[in-house]
Design a protein around this motif. Structure first.
Motif, PDB file in Angstrom:
ATOM      1  N   PHE A 114      28.408 -16.746  -7.622  1.00 48.59           N
ATOM      2  CA  PHE A 114      29.643 -17.034  -8.359  1.00 48.59           C
ATOM      3  C   PHE A 114      30.298 -18.265  -7.729  1.00 48.59           C
ATOM      4  O   PHE A 114      30.995 -18.146  -6.716  1.00 48.59           O
ATOM      5  N   PRO A 115      30.061 -19.452  -8.294  1.00 51.26           N
ATOM      6  CA  PRO A 115      30.513 -20.706  -7.670  1.00 51.26           C
ATOM      7  C   PRO A 115      32.018 -20.828  -7.468  1.00 51.26           C
ATOM      8  O   PRO A 115      32.465 -21.718  -6.748  1.00 51.26           O
ATOM      9  N   ALA A 116      32.816 -19.962  -8.105  1.00 50.47           N
ATOM     10  CA  ALA A 116      34.266 -20.062  -7.948  1.00 50.47           C
ATOM     11  C   ALA A 116      34.709 -19.696  -6.541  1.00 50.47           C
ATOM     12  O   ALA A 116      35.818 -20.036  -6.116  1.00 50.47           O
ATOM     13  N   VAL A 117      33.858 -18.990  -5.787  1.00 51.80           N
ATOM     14  CA  VAL A 117      34.206 -18.583  -4.424  1.00 51.80           C
ATOM     15  C   VAL A 117      33.992 -19.779  -3.497  1.00 51.80           C
ATOM     16  O   VAL A 117      32.916 -20.383  -3.493  1.00 51.80           O
ATOM     17  N   TYR A 152      24.604 -29.026  -2.573  1.00 56.74           N
ATOM     18  CA  TYR A 152      25.844 -29.757  -2.306  1.00 56.74           C
ATOM     19  C   TYR A 152      26.705 -29.910  -3.556  1.00 56.74           C
ATOM     20  O   TYR A 152      27.747 -30.563  -3.508  1.00 56.74           O
ATOM     21  N   VAL A 153      26.261 -29.329  -4.663  1.00 52.41           N
ATOM     22  CA  VAL A 153      27.012 -29.427  -5.918  1.00 52.41           C
ATOM     23  C   VAL A 153      27.480 -28.031  -6.325  1.00 52.41           C
ATOM     24  O   VAL A 153      26.656 -27.199  -6.718  1.00 52.41           O
ATOM     25  N   PRO A 154      28.788 -27.729  -6.207  1.00 48.68           N
ATOM     26  CA  PRO A 154      29.280 -26.407  -6.612  1.00 48.68           C
ATOM     27  C   PRO A 154      28.886 -26.102  -8.055  1.00 48.68           C
ATOM     28  O   PRO A 154      29.121 -26.889  -8.955  1.00 48.68           O
ATOM     29  N   GLY A 155      28.271 -24.964  -8.261  1.00 45.00           N
ATOM     30  CA  GLY A 155      27.795 -24.622  -9.593  1.00 45.00           C
ATOM     31  C   GLY A 155      26.359 -25.057  -9.798  1.00 45.00           C
ATOM     32  O   GLY A 155      25.573 -24.361 -10.443  1.00 45.00           O
ATOM     33  N   GLY A 156      26.002 -26.205  -9.249  1.00 44.35           N
ATOM     34  CA  GLY A 156      24.640 -26.704  -9.390  1.00 44.35           C
ATOM     35  C   GLY A 156      23.639 -25.819  -8.683  1.00 44.35           C
ATOM     36  O   GLY A 156      22.544 -25.567  -9.182  1.00 44.35           O
ATOM     37  N   THR A 198      23.773 -22.631  -8.197  1.00 46.04           N
ATOM     38  CA  THR A 198      23.539 -21.403  -8.958  1.00 46.04           C
ATOM     39  C   THR A 198      22.630 -21.670 -10.144  1.00 46.04           C
ATOM     40  O   THR A 198      21.696 -20.909 -10.412  1.00 46.04           O
ATOM     41  N   ALA A 199      22.875 -22.751 -10.859  1.00 41.63           N
ATOM     42  CA  ALA A 199      22.050 -23.097 -12.018  1.00 41.63           C
ATOM     43  C   ALA A 199      20.599 -23.316 -11.606  1.00 41.63           C
ATOM     44  O   ALA A 199      19.670 -22.865 -12.284  1.00 41.63           O
ATOM     45  N   VAL A 200      20.391 -23.999 -10.495  1.00 40.33           N
ATOM     46  CA  VAL A 200      19.030 -24.305 -10.054  1.00 40.33           C
ATOM     47  C   VAL A 200      18.301 -23.044  -9.593  1.00 40.33           C
ATOM     48  O   VAL A 200      17.134 -22.824  -9.942  1.00 40.33           O
ATOM     49  N   THR A 201      18.965 -22.202  -8.809  1.00 36.67           N
ATOM     50  CA  THR A 201      18.292 -20.987  -8.331  1.00 36.67           C
ATOM     51  C   THR A 201      17.989 -20.032  -9.484  1.00 36.67           C
ATOM     52  O   THR A 201      16.937 -19.397  -9.504  1.00 36.67           O
ATOM     53  N   LEU A 202      18.898 -19.938 -10.451  1.00 43.84           N
ATOM     54  CA  LEU A 202      18.627 -19.117 -11.637  1.00 43.84           C
ATOM     55  C   LEU A 202      17.422 -19.663 -12.405  1.00 43.84           C
ATOM     56  O   LEU A 202      16.544 -18.902 -12.833  1.00 43.84           O
ATOM     57  N   THR A 203      17.384 -20.987 -12.564  1.00 41.89           N
ATOM     58  CA  THR A 203      16.281 -21.609 -13.286  1.00 41.89           C
ATOM     59  C   THR A 203      14.956 -21.409 -12.559  1.00 41.89           C
ATOM     60  O   THR A 203      13.926 -21.112 -13.181  1.00 41.89           O
ATOM     61  N   MET A 204      14.969 -21.562 -11.241  1.00 46.60           N
ATOM     62  CA  MET A 204      13.738 -21.391 -10.472  1.00 46.60           C
ATOM     63  C   MET A 204      13.223 -19.958 -10.581  1.00 46.60           C
ATOM     64  O   MET A 204      12.008 -19.724 -10.598  1.00 46.60           O
ATOM     65  N   GLY A 205      14.147 -19.004 -10.655  1.00 46.30           N
ATOM     66  CA  GLY A 205      13.728 -17.628 -10.868  1.00 46.30           C
ATOM     67  C   GLY A 205      13.180 -17.435 -12.269  1.00 46.30           C
ATOM     68  O   GLY A 205      12.155 -16.770 -12.464  1.00 46.30           O
ATOM     69  N   ALA A 206      13.858 -18.018 -13.253  1.00 44.05           N
ATOM     70  CA  ALA A 206      13.464 -17.846 -14.653  1.00 44.05           C
ATOM     71  C   ALA A 206      12.081 -18.426 -14.937  1.00 44.05           C
ATOM     72  O   ALA A 206      11.319 -17.870 -15.730  1.00 44.05           O
ATOM     73  N   VAL A 207      11.742 -19.556 -14.292  1.00 42.08           N
ATOM     74  CA  VAL A 207      10.427 -20.160 -14.525  1.00 42.08           C
ATOM     75  C   VAL A 207       9.388 -19.629 -13.544  1.00 42.08           C
ATOM     76  O   VAL A 207       8.269 -20.130 -13.475  1.00 42.08           O
ATOM     77  N   ARG A 208       9.783 -18.613 -12.776  1.00 40.72           N
ATOM     78  CA  ARG A 208       8.890 -17.952 -11.814  1.00 40.72           C
ATOM     79  C   ARG A 208       8.312 -18.922 -10.784  1.00 40.72           C
ATOM     80  O   ARG A 208       7.096 -18.974 -10.544  1.00 40.72           O
ATOM     81  N   TYR A 209       9.210 -19.699 -10.184  1.00 41.61           N
ATOM     82  CA  TYR A 209       8.818 -20.566  -9.073  1.00 41.61           C
ATOM     83  C   TYR A 209       8.322 -19.671  -7.941  1.00 41.61           C
ATOM     84  O   TYR A 209       8.935 -18.641  -7.656  1.00 41.61           O
ATOM     85  N   PRO A 210       7.220 -20.017  -7.269  1.00 38.43           N
ATOM     86  CA  PRO A 210       6.668 -19.138  -6.224  1.00 38.43           C
ATOM     87  C   PRO A 210       7.711 -18.763  -5.162  1.00 38.43           C
ATOM     88  O   PRO A 210       8.383 -19.641  -4.617  1.00 38.43           O
TER      89      PRO A 210
END
Length: 205
Positions: free
Chosen positions: A31-34, A117-121, A123-135
């Motif tokens: 939750f990037p708001a924290v 180093y980008v608030p919000g960024g 979270t988006a990247v880690t979610l995407t890496m999970g979604a595309v099943r990054y090893p």
């Protein structure tokens, strides 16, 4: 201001501060708001006075960031992967997801480290890496580098701000946060410029 500073000092010099750093940096990854950066920088400012220990601040911040990033990755892997699989083969969203998969596959480490180093960024990247099943193992290795550099950077910003303004910790805190915001803005500006350059190159083909 002094009573507020005294309360803050009393809290941040207690052993509980390490638990606070861990929880906030972990939640911040989902939750990037924290304000994870603010907590680590604040701890670094007071570490200049000896408490808390700078090394422990960095280690705990790294562990918290790793825990949060892996939670975000897990959320993306569970929910996102199923949604992507159900997208029509010829749809624009499917094409976008395939592009993201290829980009992450080629530059996953760089993308993950920069996004930290980008608030919000992040979270988006880690979610995407999970979604595309990054090893997962590669994600862990790159995330250790990303979280370690980020935690060290934030803690040292606060630490040197605390040393520079030893008699006025509030100024040290503001200086550290200000520098962190400046770096964030620079990273975002570079990212947007690169995106525009890629679009122009694609349009010219």
């Amino acid at each position: 201001m002094q009573p507020v500073l005294d309360v803050l000092h009393g809290t941040i010099t207690s052993p509980w501060v390490y638990l606070v750093i861990f929880v906030v940096t972990a939640v911040d990854a989902v939750f990037p708001a924290v304000p994870g950066e603010t907590v680590v920088i604040t701890a670094g400012v007071f570490a200049a006075g000896g408490h808390p220990a700078l090394a422990l601040v960095i280690v705990v911040a790294v562990l918290g960031a790793l825990a949060g990033d892996h939670c975000s990755y897990g959320i993306g892997r569970r929910g996102g992967a199923q949604r992507l699989a159900r997208l029509p083969a010829a749809s624009r969203r499917r094409a976008g997801s395939e592009w993201a998969r290829r980009a992450v596959g080629r530059h996953g480490g760089l993308i993950l480290t920069t996004a930290r180093y980008v608030p919000g960024g992040r979270t988006a990247v880690t979610l995407t890496m999970g979604a595309v099943r990054y090893p997962l193992l590669r994600f862990l290795l790159y995330d250790v580098v990303a979280a370690s550099s980020w935690a060290t950077y934030c803690a040292l910003l606060g630490y040197y701000g605390g040393l520079a303004f030893e008699r006025d910790p509030v100024k040290g805190l503001l200086a550290g946060i200000g520098l962190a915001l400046l770096v964030t803005l620079l990273v975002e500006a570079v990212r947007r410029l690169r995106r525009r350059a890629h679009r122009r190159a694609a349009a010219g083909r």
